[in-house]
Design a protein around this motif. Structure first.
Motif, mmCIF file in Angstrom:
data_model
loop_
_atom_site.group_PDB
_atom_site.id
_atom_site.type_symbol
_atom_site.label_atom_id
_atom_site.label_comp_id
_atom_site.label_asym_id
_atom_site.label_seq_id
_atom_site.Cartn_x
_atom_site.Cartn_y
_atom_site.Cartn_z
ATOM 1 N N TYR A 297 0.973 -1.244 -0.049
ATOM 2 C CA TYR A 297 -0.062 -0.019 0.042
ATOM 3 C C TYR A 297 0.980 1.287 0.005
ATOM 4 O O TYR A 297 0.606 2.243 -0.552
ATOM 5 C CB TYR A 297 -0.728 0.269 1.218
ATOM 6 N N THR A 300 2.900 1.793 -3.266
ATOM 7 C CA THR A 300 2.039 2.282 -4.465
ATOM 8 C C THR A 300 1.822 3.803 -4.145
ATOM 9 O O THR A 300 1.704 4.529 -5.311
ATOM 10 C CB THR A 300 0.551 1.568 -4.417
ATOM 11 N N LEU A 301 1.667 4.126 -3.017
ATOM 12 C CA LEU A 301 1.009 5.646 -2.770
ATOM 13 C C LEU A 301 2.598 6.447 -3.102
ATOM 14 O O LEU A 301 2.511 7.510 -3.749
ATOM 15 C CB LEU A 301 0.747 5.957 -1.472
ATOM 16 N N GLN A 304 3.365 6.537 -7.025
ATOM 17 C CA GLN A 304 2.639 7.407 -8.174
ATOM 18 C C GLN A 304 2.319 8.876 -7.408
ATOM 19 O O GLN A 304 2.158 9.475 -8.258
ATOM 20 C CB GLN A 304 1.333 6.450 -8.199
ATOM 21 N N LEU A 305 2.065 9.061 -6.118
ATOM 22 C CA LEU A 305 1.633 10.260 -5.657
ATOM 23 C C LEU A 305 2.470 11.226 -5.190
ATOM 24 O O LEU A 305 2.766 12.195 -5.697
ATOM 25 C CB LEU A 305 0.635 9.957 -4.500
ATOM 26 N N PRO A 434 -6.825 16.233 0.614
ATOM 27 C CA PRO A 434 -6.920 14.753 -0.293
ATOM 28 C C PRO A 434 -5.848 14.195 -0.676
ATOM 29 O O PRO A 434 -5.047 15.078 -1.191
ATOM 30 C CB PRO A 434 -7.923 15.182 -1.244
ATOM 31 N N ILE A 435 -5.299 13.049 -0.328
ATOM 32 C CA ILE A 435 -4.005 12.605 -0.478
ATOM 33 C C ILE A 435 -3.920 12.238 -2.262
ATOM 34 O O ILE A 435 -2.952 12.269 -2.947
ATOM 35 C CB ILE A 435 -3.955 11.055 0.169
ATOM 36 N N THR A 436 -5.045 12.346 -3.025
ATOM 37 C CA THR A 436 -4.919 11.861 -4.436
ATOM 38 C C THR A 436 -5.090 13.645 -5.227
ATOM 39 O O THR A 436 -4.967 13.216 -6.376
ATOM 40 C CB THR A 436 -6.281 11.136 -4.964
ATOM 41 N N THR A 437 -4.901 14.489 -4.336
ATOM 42 C CA THR A 437 -4.901 15.878 -5.189
ATOM 43 C C THR A 437 -3.619 16.048 -6.251
ATOM 44 O O THR A 437 -2.705 15.465 -5.775
ATOM 45 C CB THR A 437 -4.674 17.124 -4.273
ATOM 46 N N PRO A 438 -3.945 16.329 -7.416
ATOM 47 C CA PRO A 438 -2.771 16.152 -8.467
ATOM 48 C C PRO A 438 -1.322 16.937 -8.323
ATOM 49 O O PRO A 438 -0.399 16.254 -8.266
ATOM 50 C CB PRO A 438 -3.293 16.988 -9.454
ATOM 51 N N TRP A 440 0.730 18.484 -4.618
ATOM 52 C CA TRP A 440 1.084 18.519 -3.256
ATOM 53 C C TRP A 440 1.759 19.732 -2.895
ATOM 54 O O TRP A 440 2.496 20.151 -3.768
ATOM 55 C CB TRP A 440 1.715 17.364 -2.629
#
Length: 476
Positions: A297, A300-301, A304-305, A434-438, A440
């Motif tokens: 987990y 992956t974060l 990509q993030l 939000p952690i998925t914001t494009p 940071w």
């Protein structure tokens, strides 16, 4: 040497080659378990569009299978030890084939979820039996390790190639084909089990009544324990529902334990679980499940993030783990022969913990540390997955083999969910927005690094405690 079924019936096979038909069937069973979710994940966007499914419904397309599978393993393990492992295995394979064929007639997402529930039941009936039957095939522990290694390698190859194969299939065929592939797998497994494995020996089964109350309590507890991590990830640690479900899971576990201590014919006798080989093996499997799920987990974060890698590049970044999982099977036999089964179990579990510690402490400093962590965890998991499982079955009576195999799988399932829940909760607590914001902010990047370190080291401490307890039990 050709396979001679009379050899298997009259006595145990003396080599893997003598048992190749049986091993082919049992490998097909494990291939189904590993291939199923991995190959379907890639089709979720297509399924969502064609069946007009919501995000929550799509989650249950995957989650319904996992919850039913994990929740029913103990119950079906007990049933198999009572009524026959081969018989339950064949019934489960038949259910798998029919449920997969039913995919052709699916027109709504609710129908697909129902199919996935049926496939989860089939998996619970068959997967623990694959380890139990392969263990019972041989008298020699060395052959048992080699057989288990072979079966797990086939499954891991399916896990590795599943998403890629699924993507190619979707390019030329409808998504239903991804589930229809289970039909020939089930047929192959049925042929292998029927021809290669003789009917159960009555002396290796028990005649105790099934503990229905224990089965209900155990199933409910495991289902709640598997649902809770999903709620933590989806609704966050600030919501009451994941905490309520977690409390109910704990209450269920206490009631299950009290029931098993007092029952005349318990589903899972606590005295058997307390055997040093059994308790230590379960601790090592639990540590590996906790660490592996949490690491997967987090990596992956991060790729990509945090680092902005595309999904394709992130998949390439995970290759060190895939290569070790698939190719590492060749090293298990010489490693076990050199250090012995008991030492191999705790050493491989310790490697998993060390790999997670490397990630938690050093991953922010570059991909090389991520790759080292992936290799260490994969190498440790590859060995402990085989050796700890064999040790658990070595410590059990012959008439409790399947529930022992189910217990090892359940320990991995539950702790894997716990690993994701702990990681998600720490991230939600330390990361604002939000952690998925494009994009940071620098502050969010710092928060993510702090959360990654905290989550990685928290899981390391928990996994290390399990390994330490397992070592202490193995020396009892």
């Amino acid at each position: 040497m050709s396979f001679d079924q009379t050899t298997v019936i009259a006595g145990r096979p003396r080599s893997l080659r003598e048992a190749w038909v049986a091993l082919a069937g049992l490998s097909a069973v494990f291939l189904f378990e590993m291939l199923d979710n991995s190959i379907l994940n890639v089709a979720l966007p297509t399924i969502g569009r064609e069946l007009h499914a919501s995000t929550t419904a799509l989650q249950w397309v995957i989650g319904a299978y996992a919850v039913v599978f994990g929740g029913l393993m103990l119950a079906f393990g007990a049933i198999a030890d009572r009524f026959g492992r081969r018989r339950i295995m064949l019934a489960g394979l038949a259910l798998l084939a029919f449920a997969s064929l039913a995919t052709v007639f699916v027109t709504t997402v609710e129908q697909l979820i129902a199919v996935r529930v049926a496939m989860g039941v089939a998996a619970a009936m068959t997967t623990p039996g694959s380890l139990a039957l392969s263990f019972r095939l041989f008298e020699d522990d060395g052959l048992r390790v080699r057989a288990t290694t072979l079966i797990s390698t086939v499954g891991l190859v399916g896990l590795a190639v599943g998403p890629t194969a699924g993507g190619f299939v979707l390019a030329i065929a409808p998504w239903q084909v991804l589930l229809l592939v289970n039909v020939p797998v089930a047929v192959l497994a049925i042929i292998g089990v029927r021809r290669g494995i003789s009917p159960d020996v009555p002396d290796e089964l028990h005649r105790d009544p099934i503990d229905v109350a224990g089965a209900v309590l155990g199933t409910a507890t495991i289902v709640l324990a598997l649902v809770a991590p999903t709620l933590f990830v989806n609704e966050g640690a600030g919501s009451w529902s994941p905490w309520a479900v977690s409390v109910l899971a704990v209450i269920g576990a206490v009631l299950f334990y009290l029931r098993e201590r007092s029952a005349t014919y318990p589903l899972l006798d606590p005295r058997i679980v307390a055997h040093p080989l059994v308790s230590s093996g379960l601790a090592f499997k639990a540590a590996a499940g906790l660490a592996t799920a949490g690491l997967g987990y987090l990596v992956t974060l991060q790729l990509q993030l945090d680092w902005g890698w595309s999904p394709a590049l992130a998949a390439i970044g995970m290759l060190p783990q895939v290569v070790v999982l698939v190719a590492g099977g060749a090293l298990i036999r010489p490693f076990v022969e050199r250090v012995g089964l008991e030492r191999a179990a705790w050493m491989s579990a310790a490697a998993v913990v060390f790999g997670l510690a490397v990630f938690g402490a050093l991953s922010r400093y570059g991909y090389v540390w991520v790759a080292i962590a992936l290799v260490l965890v994969a190498a440790g998991m590859r060995v402990v997955g085989v050796v700890a499982g064999v040790n658990v079955l070595r410590g059990l009576p012959k008439n409790r083999t399947t529930i022992g195999a189910a217990l090892t799988d359940t320990a991995t399932e539950v702790t894997s969910g716990a690993g994701i829940a702990i990681t998600g909760t720490i991230l939600a607590t330390l990361f604002t927005g939000p952690i998925t914001t494009p994009t940071w902010t620098p502050h969010q990047t710092t928060q993510f690094h702090q959360a990654t370190t905290a989550a990685g080291l928290t899981l390391t401490a928990l996994a290390a405690a399990l390994v330490a307890w397992g070592i202490a039990r193995s020396r009892a």
